[in-house]
Scaffold this active site. Structure first.
Site, PDB file in Angstrom:
ATOM      1  N   THR A  73       0.844  -1.205   0.000  1.00 34.98           N
ATOM      2  CA  THR A  73       0.000   0.000   0.000  1.00 34.98           C
ATOM      3  C   THR A  73       0.878   1.254   0.000  1.00 34.98           C
ATOM      4  OG1 THR A  73      -1.758  -1.177   1.150  1.00 34.98           O
ATOM      5  CG2 THR A  73      -1.832   1.219   1.250  1.00 34.98           C
ATOM      6  N   ASN A 152      -6.575 -10.159  -6.784  1.00 38.37           N
ATOM      7  CA  ASN A 152      -6.626 -10.842  -5.486  1.00 38.37           C
ATOM      8  C   ASN A 152      -7.932 -11.609  -5.283  1.00 38.37           C
ATOM      9  OD1 ASN A 152      -7.173  -7.886  -5.516  1.00 38.37           O
ATOM     10  ND2 ASN A 152      -8.132  -8.331  -3.563  1.00 38.37           N
ATOM     11  N   GLN A 180       0.050 -10.256  -5.875  1.00 39.28           N
ATOM     12  CA  GLN A 180      -0.519 -11.609  -5.913  1.00 39.28           C
ATOM     13  C   GLN A 180       0.234 -12.562  -6.840  1.00 39.28           C
ATOM     14  OE1 GLN A 180      -2.646 -12.758  -3.821  1.00 39.28           O
ATOM     15  NE2 GLN A 180      -3.586 -10.932  -2.942  1.00 39.28           N
ATOM     16  N   SER A 200       4.520  -7.158  -1.708  1.00 37.12           N
ATOM     17  CA  SER A 200       4.137  -7.236  -0.292  1.00 37.12           C
ATOM     18  C   SER A 200       4.740  -8.493   0.321  1.00 37.12           C
ATOM     19  CB  SER A 200       2.610  -7.274  -0.192  1.00 37.12           C
ATOM     20  OG  SER A 200       2.224  -7.469   1.139  1.00 37.12           O
ATOM     21  N   HIS A 202       3.740 -10.090   3.238  1.00 37.59           N
ATOM     22  CA  HIS A 202       2.877 -11.060   3.938  1.00 37.59           C
ATOM     23  C   HIS A 202       2.072 -11.952   3.009  1.00 37.59           C
ATOM     24  CE1 HIS A 202      -1.166  -8.933   3.876  1.00 37.59           C
ATOM     25  NE2 HIS A 202      -0.391  -7.921   3.562  1.00 37.59           N
ATOM     26  N   THR A 238      14.196   4.730  10.348  1.00 39.30           N
ATOM     27  CA  THR A 238      15.043   3.580  10.688  1.00 39.30           C
ATOM     28  C   THR A 238      14.366   2.305  10.203  1.00 39.30           C
ATOM     29  OG1 THR A 238      15.844   4.791  12.589  1.00 39.30           O
ATOM     30  CG2 THR A 238      16.210   2.406  12.609  1.00 39.30           C
ATOM     31  N   CYS A 325      -9.648  -7.412   2.461  1.00 42.48           N
ATOM     32  CA  CYS A 325      -9.520  -6.001   2.819  1.00 42.48           C
ATOM     33  C   CYS A 325     -10.879  -5.329   2.855  1.00 42.48           C
ATOM     34  CB  CYS A 325      -8.619  -5.278   1.820  1.00 42.48           C
ATOM     35  SG  CYS A 325      -6.953  -5.924   1.855  1.00 42.48           S
TER      36      CYS A 325
HETATM   37  N1  PLP Z   1      -2.441  -5.159  -3.915  1.00 40.42           N
HETATM   38  C1  PLP Z   1      -3.085  -6.328  -3.883  1.00 40.42           C
HETATM   39  C2  PLP Z   1      -3.476  -6.986  -5.167  1.00 40.42           C
HETATM   40  C3  PLP Z   1      -3.407  -6.927  -2.662  1.00 40.42           C
HETATM   41  O1  PLP Z   1      -4.052  -8.106  -2.635  1.00 40.42           O
HETATM   42  C4  PLP Z   1      -3.029  -6.259  -1.451  1.00 40.42           C
HETATM   43  C5  PLP Z   1      -3.390  -6.823  -0.135  1.00 40.42           C
HETATM   44  O2  PLP Z   1      -4.495  -7.255   0.093  1.00 40.42           O
HETATM   45  C6  PLP Z   1      -2.328  -5.052  -1.539  1.00 40.42           C
HETATM   46  C7  PLP Z   1      -2.060  -4.529  -2.789  1.00 40.42           C
HETATM   47  C8  PLP Z   1      -1.881  -4.317  -0.304  1.00 40.42           C
HETATM   48  O3  PLP Z   1      -0.737  -4.938   0.267  1.00 40.42           O
HETATM   49  P1  PLP Z   1      -0.212  -4.570   1.744  1.00 40.42           P
HETATM   50  O4  PLP Z   1      -1.079  -5.316   2.699  1.00 40.42           O
HETATM   51  O5  PLP Z   1       1.221  -5.035   1.782  1.00 40.42           O
HETATM   52  O6  PLP Z   1      -0.293  -3.096   1.893  1.00 40.42           O
END
Ligand code: PLP
Length: 384
Positions: A73, A152, A180, A200, A202, A238, A325
């Protein structure tokens, strides 16, 4: 609630990989500030640079092109915070891209998708030419194309090489949200000269709260976060060494796992075939086009997604009603709306997304749990 849990929501977030956990624990003990010249600082710096190399390798990029951020994000917000005049954004973008685009002050043009969820490159060419207007290439610097590599919710993959090539023919830069696809499709930031690639941690088995912007060396951005000179002056503050180290270890493991995509597709296909056998009126969204190996978005007419997800959860299976989300909201998915999918199907769409730790037993448990979803629509009361 069943004691054995089956986690099938990797597109929301992945369980932490053991390699990432170990790297994070090592980094937590290396408490030095990576900007310090002493041995403690140098140790932290070495961990960050090793992680940068792993993330670069996953992205098909050079280490110097990787800047760590707090997540995808932030990386997308950074790119979109630049003074673009026009941003062309696909109709199926994640809010991490769509919302900062809308807030950027730039003129936002939405690139439509077809019923499969794919961008038509010819349609995009027309939109780019329209954005350049009579100024032609002299306006190219102020136009950005922002597209995701894969969605996603549906897992539908976009023709990124073609999209990037046609934008570059007109001198226009491209941001690709590869959140993704990382670890599921071999990425080639260098080969396709992708100007900005968003990643990302995670989603690939690293910790939450870490990500990266991979930037082609020719692309220069003003920092979004100003302050100290960290990350070559591009992203102040940092560094979160443990999160970055975990991200690096997850990137290395994900790259190794690229050889397992067929295995994952096999598990996903087994699941879909069994669900279709059990409930033949099941709709499998996006199955007529290129999809991620791990994603299955299915809709059982008459079984509302929120109720289905609760029924699955009670049976020990974690799935998702649309994008995580947006969970908590009952709004229709903008992604499915853009694909022209009617409300009757969209409101029943349940997403299963598998990953590095998914087993055949997980798939079997999900298939058994599906009976509960079928019972929702015949009005049979659930017994937890
Ligand atoms: N873009 C996509 C396609 C995602 O699925 C997500 C997370 O759900 C993001 C961006 C955002 O990633 P982050 O959680 O690292 O901000």
């Amino acid at each position: 609630m069943s004691a054995v849990r089956t986690y099938l929501d990797y597109n929301a977030t992945s369980p932490l990989r053991p390699d990432a956990r170990e790297a994070m624990l090592r980094a937590l003990d290396a408490f030095g500030n990576a900007s310090s010249v002493h041995a403690e600082g140098r140790r932290a710096r070495a961990m960050i640079e090793a992680a940068r190399g792993e993330v670069a390798a996953l992205a098909g990029a050079a280490s110097r092109d990787v800047t760590f951020t707090s997540g995808a994000t932030e990386a997308a917000n950074w790119v979109l915070s630049q003074p673009w005049r026009t941003v062309l954004v696909s109709a199926v973008e994640h809010p991490a891209v769509m919302v900062p685009a809308q807030r950027s002050g730039a003129r936002v043009e939405v690139i439509p998708v077809d019923r499969s969820g794919r961008i038509d490159p010819d349609r995009l060419s027309v939109l780019i030419d329209g954005a350049l207007g009579s100024d032609g290439e002299s306006a190219a610097d102020s136009v950005l194309v922002a597209v995701q590599h894969a969605n996603n919710e549906t897992g539908v993959v976009q023709p990124i090489a073609e999209i990037t090539a046609l934008a570059h023919e007109r001198g226009v830069r491209v941001m690709v949200d590869a959140v993704q696809t990382a670890g599921r499709v071999a990425l080639n930031q260098r080969g396709h000269a992708i100007d900005f690639m968003v990643l990302s941690s995670h989603k690939i088995g690293g910790p939450q709260g870490a990500g990266a912007l991979v930037m082609h060396e020719a692309a220069k951005l003003d920092p979004l976060i100003a302050g100290g000179g960290q990350e070559r002056g591009l992203r102040a503050g940092t560094e979160n060494v443990a999160a970055i180290a975990g991200f690096g270890a997850a990137a290395a493991a994900s790259r190794r796992d690229l050889g397992r995509t067929e295995h994952l597709a096999g598990l996903r296909n087994t699941l879909e075939a069994a669900l279709m056998h059990a409930t033949p009126d099941l709709a499998v969204i996006g199955s007529d086009t290129e999809r991620l190996c791990n994603t299955s978005l299915v809709a059982l007419p008459g079984a509302a997604a929120e109720t289905a997800v609760i029924a699955l959860d009670l049976a020990g299976v974690a799935a998702s009603a649309g994008a995580a989300c947006s969970s908590g909201k009952t709004n229709r998915s903008p992604v499915l709306a853009a694909m022209g999918i009617g409300d009757d199907i969209a409101r029943c769409a349940v997403r299963f997304s598998i990953g590095w730790a998914t087993t055949e037993e997980d798939i079997s448990r999900c298939i058994s749990a599906w009976q509960r979803v079928d019972r929702i629509r015949s009005g049979v009361r659930e017994v937890a």
